[in-house]
Design an enzyme around this catalytic site. Structure first.
Site, mmCIF file in Angstrom:
data_model
loop_
_atom_site.group_PDB
_atom_site.id
_atom_site.type_symbol
_atom_site.label_atom_id
_atom_site.label_comp_id
_atom_site.label_asym_id
_atom_site.label_seq_id
_atom_site.Cartn_x
_atom_site.Cartn_y
_atom_site.Cartn_z
ATOM 1 N N GLY A 55 -0.789 15.054 14.139
ATOM 2 C CA GLY A 55 -1.613 14.105 14.813
ATOM 3 C C GLY A 55 -2.445 14.759 16.324
ATOM 4 N N CYS A 82 3.859 19.972 12.306
ATOM 5 C CA CYS A 82 2.808 20.212 13.420
ATOM 6 C C CYS A 82 3.071 19.333 14.636
ATOM 7 C CB CYS A 82 1.487 20.155 12.739
ATOM 8 S SG CYS A 82 0.267 20.681 14.154
ATOM 9 N N TYR A 83 2.396 18.331 14.896
ATOM 10 C CA TYR A 83 2.635 17.305 15.888
ATOM 11 C C TYR A 83 4.109 16.646 15.871
ATOM 12 C CZ TYR A 83 2.561 13.362 19.253
ATOM 13 O OH TYR A 83 2.767 12.711 20.177
ATOM 14 N N HIS A 169 1.084 23.741 8.469
ATOM 15 C CA HIS A 169 0.913 22.730 7.757
ATOM 16 C C HIS A 169 1.022 22.869 6.119
ATOM 17 C CE1 HIS A 169 -1.098 19.510 10.554
ATOM 18 N NE2 HIS A 169 -1.676 20.642 10.894
ATOM 19 N N GLU A 171 1.420 21.106 3.670
ATOM 20 C CA GLU A 171 0.638 19.985 2.717
ATOM 21 C C GLU A 171 -0.783 20.424 2.489
ATOM 22 O OE1 GLU A 171 1.260 19.825 5.695
ATOM 23 O OE2 GLU A 171 -0.110 18.327 6.888
ATOM 24 N N ASP A 227 -10.712 1.805 -11.362
ATOM 25 C CA ASP A 227 -9.714 1.172 -10.913
ATOM 26 C C ASP A 227 -9.353 -0.563 -11.318
ATOM 27 O OD1 ASP A 227 -9.523 3.386 -9.449
ATOM 28 O OD2 ASP A 227 -10.510 2.578 -7.647
ATOM 29 N N LYS A 370 -5.665 8.107 -6.813
ATOM 30 C CA LYS A 370 -6.691 7.949 -7.737
ATOM 31 C C LYS A 370 -6.326 8.809 -9.029
ATOM 32 C CE LYS A 370 -11.018 6.682 -8.867
ATOM 33 N NZ LYS A 370 -11.530 5.424 -8.323
#
Ligand code: XMP
Length: 514
Positions: A55, A82-83, A169, A171, A227, A370
């Site tokens: 963040g 992180c944050y 991070h 991710e 979608d 998606k």
């Protein structure tokens, strides 16, 4: 057997959807919630693990995003990133302050101690860092498990309490072994099974839809995009003839697209849905007259869309439910899921306007990314050509024409886009580019055609590669292909005398050109 879940608590960082995606790639279901979500709500969800994201704040700052200390006492494993890592230390009595050296980019991290989190991870590993503050001292009970040249606490753990903090991070794919670290957390620390699969999603959704709908009538907003097509087929399988699909041709579709949609979903297509096509082009152009502000255009298109449905619904008789193909990134980007700022309003998300007479909206894909929607589509037996179709925004060409939308401009952008797509396919590039399209700029300039001076529009070609649509890189299209597209557009599309190639990545740009 209940569905196991990881809860991601969002502190407003830019990679937060990536965290959720990585977890789901490990076949564990996961949802994002704002840091403002109260602890009782989180407890009720009974998550197998909690992840605190990055963040933009400084956790010691006034009004900084924070969390309740009780979150760390639930007995549920927590991983701070992180944050999230800094906040965990701050809340539990460690010291976080401005780092003497700001770390940004790929940084070599030394793993110091055996930790379940770093099971099977190299002792020296490249990680993605992006921070101004750092953890100077860990909170009591914690042990440092990794450091870098400039960061004494790159990771820490309190093993007995299952609390873990990582400054970098995992991710982000630049963290070479990041996915392994996240899977260590969810499988070895949270003890997840990893059985979240698309066939179970389809099966469960069909059951849930049947239960919710009962004998009710359902109206589905079909756009022909991935979608809404997947949503429509899912509904058709669940409630069959109780479903009517209405396809609104708002005049902002790609060239010939209206007819193509009708071919697939209409009475002669494979699905035998109740299918109604509404040709509402003129209504939309009328409403968009004189409007050039992009958010306003999106809102107008969205509202008109709902109105057309309302009118159709009245013709059909009482309708109990409306189906929409909203997907998870729409929810998060609209500021409803996590903490990310509202970047743009997605017209297909949100509450119902007062004047709509449907009882409720069904959004069966609301929790999916998606690629997961595509997997569900294949699971439902929808042909690959449809499932792997280019993404096309709900507001259509309305947001690919900069400035006022007119029928004439729609024609120009449709023609240019069709030529562009045709040439990309001929060059064999259509499967390797994430998303590509032509957009009409609002700029006219002087050119010369034959011996005549022209004063016409410039069209912009856009092509990006992206994994998650949150970030995107410009695709490299061979110059020979671009030149051919340019020649054809200028020769074949009346009103266009200039072709530009848009090099902007996302961020700072967006994928659409509005
Ligand atoms: P942006 O322009 O936000 O686009 O970088 C990211 C992806 O989302 C699509 N997009 C939309 N899809 N309704 C949709 O269904 C919308 O209002 C909308 N706006 C953007 C865009 O095509 C890209 O794939």
């Amino acid at each position: 057997m209940s569905r196991e879940k990881i809860v991601v608590i969002d502190f407003g960082g830019q990679y937060n959807q990536l965290v959720a995606r990585r977890i789901r790639e490990c076949k564990v279901y996961c949802e994002i919630y704002s840091y403002k979500t109260d602890i009782e709500t989180i407890k009720k969800m009974n998550p197998k693990g909690i992840i605190l994201t990055g963040g933009p704040d400084s956790c010691y700052g006034e009004n900084a995003a924070t969390c309740n200390q009780a979150l760390f006492e639930l007995g549920i494993p927590v991983l701070g990133l992180c944050y999230g890592a800094q906040l965990m230390m701050h809340v539990l009595g460690g010291h976080v302050c401005k780092a003497p050296v700001r770390e940004y980019g790929k940084i070599l991290v030394d793993i110091d101690k055996n930790s379940m989190l770093f099971n099977n991870i190299s002792e020296k590993t490249i990680c993605w860092m992006s921070h101004n503050d750092y953890i100077e001292t860990v909170a009591p009970g914690f042990q440092i498990i990794a450091h870098t040249a400039d960061c004494p606490v790159a990771a820490a753990q309190w093993e007995e309490k299952k609390l873990y903090a990582i400054q970098f991070h995992p991710e982000v794919l630049h963290t070479t072994e990041g996915t392994k670290m996240l899977s260590n957390f969810i499988f070895h620390i949270c003890d997840c099974r990893g059985d979240w699969k698309m066939d179970s999603f389809v099966e469960n959704s069909i059951k849930e839809i049947r239960k919710k709908v009962g004998k009710g009538k359902v109206l589905c907003a079909l756009s022909g995009g991935v979608d809404s097509s997947v949503a429509a087929v899912l509904l058709a399988k669940a409630v069959g003839s109780q479903l009517t699909c209405v396809f609104v041709d708002h005049g902002l579709l790609r060239k010939n697209e209206g007819d193509e949609v009708e071919e697939v979903f209409g009475p002669h297509g494979p699905y035998s849905l109740n299918f109604i096509r509404v040709n509402a082009q003129k209504r939309f152009y009328e409403k968009l007259k004189g409007i050039d502000e992009p958010e306003q255009k999106r809102k107008i298109i969205g509202e008109e869309f709902i109105r057309v449905f309302e009118e159709e619904a009245k013709k059909i008789g009482a309708v109990d439910f409306l189906v929409q193909g909203t997907i998870y990134p729409d929810v998060v980007e609209s500021g409803l899921g996590g903490e990310s700022a509202v970047i743009k309003s997605h017209h297909n998300v949100g509450g119902l306007p007062d004047y709509v007479n449907f009882e409720e909206i069904i959004e069966p894909l609301r929790d999916l990314f998606k690629d997961e929607v595509r997997k569900a589509g294949l699971e439902l037996g929808i042909p690959e050509t449809l499932v792997y179709r280019q993404p096309f925004p709900g507001p259509g060409l309305g947001i690919r024409i900069v400035g006022e939308v007119t029928a004439e401009k729609v024609r120009m952008v449709q023609e240019a886009d069709a030529i562009y797509r045709e040439e990309i396919a001929k060059a064999g590039l259509d499967k390797s580019i994430g998303q590509y399209f032509a957009a009409l700029t609002n700029m006219r300039s002087v050119g010369v055609m034959g011996d005549e001076r022209t004063y016409d529009y410039a069209v912009a070609l856009r092509a990006v590669n992206t994994i998650d649509f949150m970030t995107a890189e410009t695709a490299e299209i061979p110059f020979s292909v671009l030149t051919k597209v340019m020649n054809r557009i200028i020769n074949e599309v009346k009103g266009i005398n200039r072709v530009l190639y848009d090099l902007t990545s996302k961020p700072p740009g967006t994928i659409e050109f509005e």
